[in-house]
Design a protein around this motif. Sequence first.
Motif, PDB file in Angstrom:
ATOM      1  N   PRO A  38      12.135 -27.916 -22.195  1.00 32.55           N
ATOM      2  CA  PRO A  38      13.187 -28.200 -23.171  1.00 32.55           C
ATOM      3  C   PRO A  38      13.091 -27.211 -24.337  1.00 32.55           C
ATOM      4  N   ALA A  39      14.233 -26.846 -24.898  1.00 34.31           N
ATOM      5  CA  ALA A  39      14.281 -25.817 -25.942  1.00 34.31           C
ATOM      6  C   ALA A  39      13.366 -26.167 -27.118  1.00 34.31           C
ATOM      7  N   ASP A  40      13.175 -27.478 -27.387  1.00 33.55           N
ATOM      8  CA  ASP A  40      12.349 -27.884 -28.541  1.00 33.55           C
ATOM      9  C   ASP A  40      10.899 -28.215 -28.141  1.00 33.55           C
ATOM     10  N   SER A  41      10.500 -27.850 -26.912  1.00 34.56           N
ATOM     11  CA  SER A  41       9.146 -28.164 -26.434  1.00 34.56           C
ATOM     12  C   SER A  41       8.104 -27.303 -27.127  1.00 34.56           C
ATOM     13  N   ASP A  42       6.889 -27.862 -27.290  1.00 38.71           N
ATOM     14  CA  ASP A  42       5.810 -27.035 -27.846  1.00 38.71           C
ATOM     15  C   ASP A  42       5.014 -26.350 -26.733  1.00 38.71           C
ATOM     16  N   VAL A  97      13.901 -33.514 -15.495  1.00 38.69           N
ATOM     17  CA  VAL A  97      13.537 -32.899 -16.782  1.00 38.69           C
ATOM     18  C   VAL A  97      14.604 -33.226 -17.829  1.00 38.69           C
ATOM     19  N   GLN A  98      15.849 -33.353 -17.369  1.00 36.42           N
ATOM     20  CA  GLN A  98      16.917 -33.739 -18.300  1.00 36.42           C
ATOM     21  C   GLN A  98      16.710 -35.156 -18.817  1.00 36.42           C
ATOM     22  N   ALA A  99      16.214 -36.028 -17.936  1.00 36.20           N
ATOM     23  CA  ALA A  99      15.975 -37.421 -18.318  1.00 36.20           C
ATOM     24  C   ALA A  99      14.669 -37.572 -19.094  1.00 36.20           C
ATOM     25  N   GLY A 100      13.897 -36.499 -19.198  1.00 41.17           N
ATOM     26  CA  GLY A 100      12.620 -36.577 -19.908  1.00 41.17           C
ATOM     27  C   GLY A 100      11.509 -37.190 -19.071  1.00 41.17           C
ATOM     28  N   ASN A 101      11.725 -37.278 -17.758  1.00 43.03           N
ATOM     29  CA  ASN A 101      10.697 -37.865 -16.877  1.00 43.03           C
ATOM     30  C   ASN A 101       9.564 -36.899 -16.560  1.00 43.03           C
ATOM     31  N   VAL A 102       9.821 -35.618 -16.699  1.00 41.54           N
ATOM     32  CA  VAL A 102       8.756 -34.605 -16.610  1.00 41.54           C
ATOM     33  C   VAL A 102       8.919 -33.668 -17.808  1.00 41.54           C
ATOM     34  N   ASP A 103       7.812 -33.015 -18.187  1.00 41.56           N
ATOM     35  CA  ASP A 103       7.824 -32.170 -19.387  1.00 41.56           C
ATOM     36  C   ASP A 103       8.292 -30.746 -19.110  1.00 41.56           C
ATOM     37  N   ALA A 104       8.266 -30.328 -17.843  1.00 44.10           N
ATOM     38  CA  ALA A 104       8.597 -28.933 -17.513  1.00 44.10           C
ATOM     39  C   ALA A 104       8.927 -28.846 -16.028  1.00 44.10           C
ATOM     40  N   LEU A 105       9.501 -27.722 -15.616  1.00 44.04           N
ATOM     41  CA  LEU A 105       9.742 -27.448 -14.194  1.00 44.04           C
ATOM     42  C   LEU A 105       9.169 -26.081 -13.855  1.00 44.04           C
ATOM     43  N   LEU A 106       8.522 -25.973 -12.704  1.00 42.51           N
ATOM     44  CA  LEU A 106       8.101 -24.655 -12.234  1.00 42.51           C
ATOM     45  C   LEU A 106       8.887 -24.346 -10.959  1.00 42.51           C
ATOM     46  N   VAL A 121      16.740 -19.417 -10.403  1.00 44.23           N
ATOM     47  CA  VAL A 121      17.280 -20.779 -10.387  1.00 44.23           C
ATOM     48  C   VAL A 121      17.013 -21.461 -11.734  1.00 44.23           C
ATOM     49  N   ASN A 122      15.825 -21.283 -12.266  1.00 44.33           N
ATOM     50  CA  ASN A 122      15.527 -21.827 -13.592  1.00 44.33           C
ATOM     51  C   ASN A 122      16.424 -21.207 -14.655  1.00 44.33           C
ATOM     52  N   LEU A 123      16.743 -19.936 -14.503  1.00 43.72           N
ATOM     53  CA  LEU A 123      17.640 -19.274 -15.469  1.00 43.72           C
ATOM     54  C   LEU A 123      18.983 -20.001 -15.545  1.00 43.72           C
ATOM     55  N   GLY A 124      19.467 -20.451 -14.397  1.00 44.66           N
ATOM     56  CA  GLY A 124      20.718 -21.207 -14.373  1.00 44.66           C
ATOM     57  C   GLY A 124      20.623 -22.469 -15.221  1.00 44.66           C
ATOM     58  N   HIS A 125      19.426 -23.051 -15.277  1.00 45.47           N
ATOM     59  CA  HIS A 125      19.229 -24.285 -16.042  1.00 45.47           C
ATOM     60  C   HIS A 125      19.122 -24.030 -17.548  1.00 45.47           C
ATOM     61  N   ILE A 134      13.122 -20.637 -20.779  1.00 44.55           N
ATOM     62  CA  ILE A 134      12.025 -20.168 -19.930  1.00 44.55           C
ATOM     63  C   ILE A 134      10.810 -19.916 -20.831  1.00 44.55           C
ATOM     64  N   ALA A 135       9.733 -20.680 -20.625  1.00 41.02           N
ATOM     65  CA  ALA A 135       8.536 -20.537 -21.462  1.00 41.02           C
ATOM     66  C   ALA A 135       7.654 -19.395 -20.962  1.00 41.02           C
ATOM     67  N   GLU A 136       7.657 -19.191 -19.644  1.00 42.82           N
ATOM     68  CA  GLU A 136       6.737 -18.198 -19.082  1.00 42.82           C
ATOM     69  C   GLU A 136       7.258 -17.736 -17.711  1.00 42.82           C
ATOM     70  N   LYS A 137       6.967 -16.475 -17.389  1.00 40.68           N
ATOM     71  CA  LYS A 137       7.329 -15.945 -16.063  1.00 40.68           C
ATOM     72  C   LYS A 137       6.055 -15.542 -15.335  1.00 40.68           C
ATOM     73  N   TYR A 138       6.055 -15.640 -14.014  1.00 44.61           N
ATOM     74  CA  TYR A 138       4.866 -15.327 -13.209  1.00 44.61           C
ATOM     75  C   TYR A 138       5.246 -14.314 -12.137  1.00 44.61           C
ATOM     76  N   GLU A 139       4.632 -13.144 -12.198  1.00 44.38           N
ATOM     77  CA  GLU A 139       4.947 -12.055 -11.255  1.00 44.38           C
ATOM     78  C   GLU A 139       4.256 -12.335  -9.924  1.00 44.38           C
ATOM     79  N   THR A 140       4.851 -13.203  -9.130  1.00 46.13           N
ATOM     80  CA  THR A 140       4.242 -13.618  -7.868  1.00 46.13           C
ATOM     81  C   THR A 140       4.602 -12.672  -6.714  1.00 46.13           C
ATOM     82  N   ASP A 141       5.458 -11.695  -7.005  1.00 41.44           N
ATOM     83  CA  ASP A 141       5.756 -10.660  -6.019  1.00 41.44           C
ATOM     84  C   ASP A 141       6.320 -11.249  -4.720  1.00 41.44           C
ATOM     85  N   GLU A 142       7.289 -12.157  -4.868  1.00 39.23           N
ATOM     86  CA  GLU A 142       7.850 -12.828  -3.686  1.00 39.23           C
ATOM     87  C   GLU A 142       9.062 -12.081  -3.153  1.00 39.23           C
ATOM     88  N   LYS A 143       9.209 -12.110  -1.856  1.00 39.37           N
ATOM     89  CA  LYS A 143      10.388 -11.529  -1.203  1.00 39.37           C
ATOM     90  C   LYS A 143      11.018 -12.592  -0.320  1.00 39.37           C
TER      91      LYS A 143
END
Length: 260
Positions: free
Chosen positions: A134-138, A185-194, A199-203, A211-220
């Motif tokens: 969430p935008a106001d998350s710590d 996550v919209q309902a506040g039932n979880v604190d974050a999504l990985l 796809v997260n960008l769409g959210h 987006i709090a963090e990105k992970y270079e997992t090198d996926e194809k």
Amino acid sequence: MIFKRNALLAVLATGTLALTACGGSDEPAAEGGLNLVSEGNLTVCSDIPFPPFEFEENGEYTGFDIDLMREIATGMDLELVVQDVGFDGLQSGATIAAGQCDIGASAMTITEERQANLAFSDPYYDSLQSLLVPADSDVTGIDDLAGKSVGVQQGTTGETYTRENVPADTEVVAFPSDAEMYAAVQAGNVDALLQDLPVNLGHTEDGAFTIAEKYETDEKYGFAMAKEGSEELVAAVNEQLTAIRDSGKYQEIYDTYFTE
Ligand code: ARG
């Protein structure tokens, strides 16, 4: 369009193009050897929605994967048929082994584990993971999830990455689909999504999440087919992929979903 355009993704896609531009030039396979589940059709399984790769619009399935599949089917003189299935069974190989479809087009990352049960096309998209909050998350990164919960999609590379990297006391909650993750996550039932970054960008579109963090997992991503007896289909799909890249159609479809 409702999706974030992302210069990084454009760079990644260019890399993919360069990598695969020298693909094979096999002769078109006769339909007889393709072992299709339904004659005259290319039957595609996908876990929908996973925008911008697969989603429903005006009662029809569309998205980057679906548009590529339509081009590939047309190039093979086949009719595209799309079936919405669960991702976990698709990535495990069970859905395709059961004969439900010819090919899985579901933003599926090519992994060694999956290659034990599925045959993959050449890679068609480069991706990475990300943490949505969430935008106001710590929470500013994965380590801040200590004592908190994170939603993942069952059977995905995001789930694996999460379980390997979260603090010991983080609660990992697995959902069958991205739509359920987002609702949670919209309902506040979880604190974050990985989840996969595109796809997260769409959210993040409506400003409530970031987006709090990105992970270079090198996926194809690759299109998935049966482990056994799919040699001709894999060759035909790769041949079409090469043709679509050469003709500029890949770029045209890419730009529809990922660039301004
Ligand atoms: N790329 C990730 C994986 O392969 C997530 C794919 C999820 N796809 C979907 N259509 N739900 O595990």
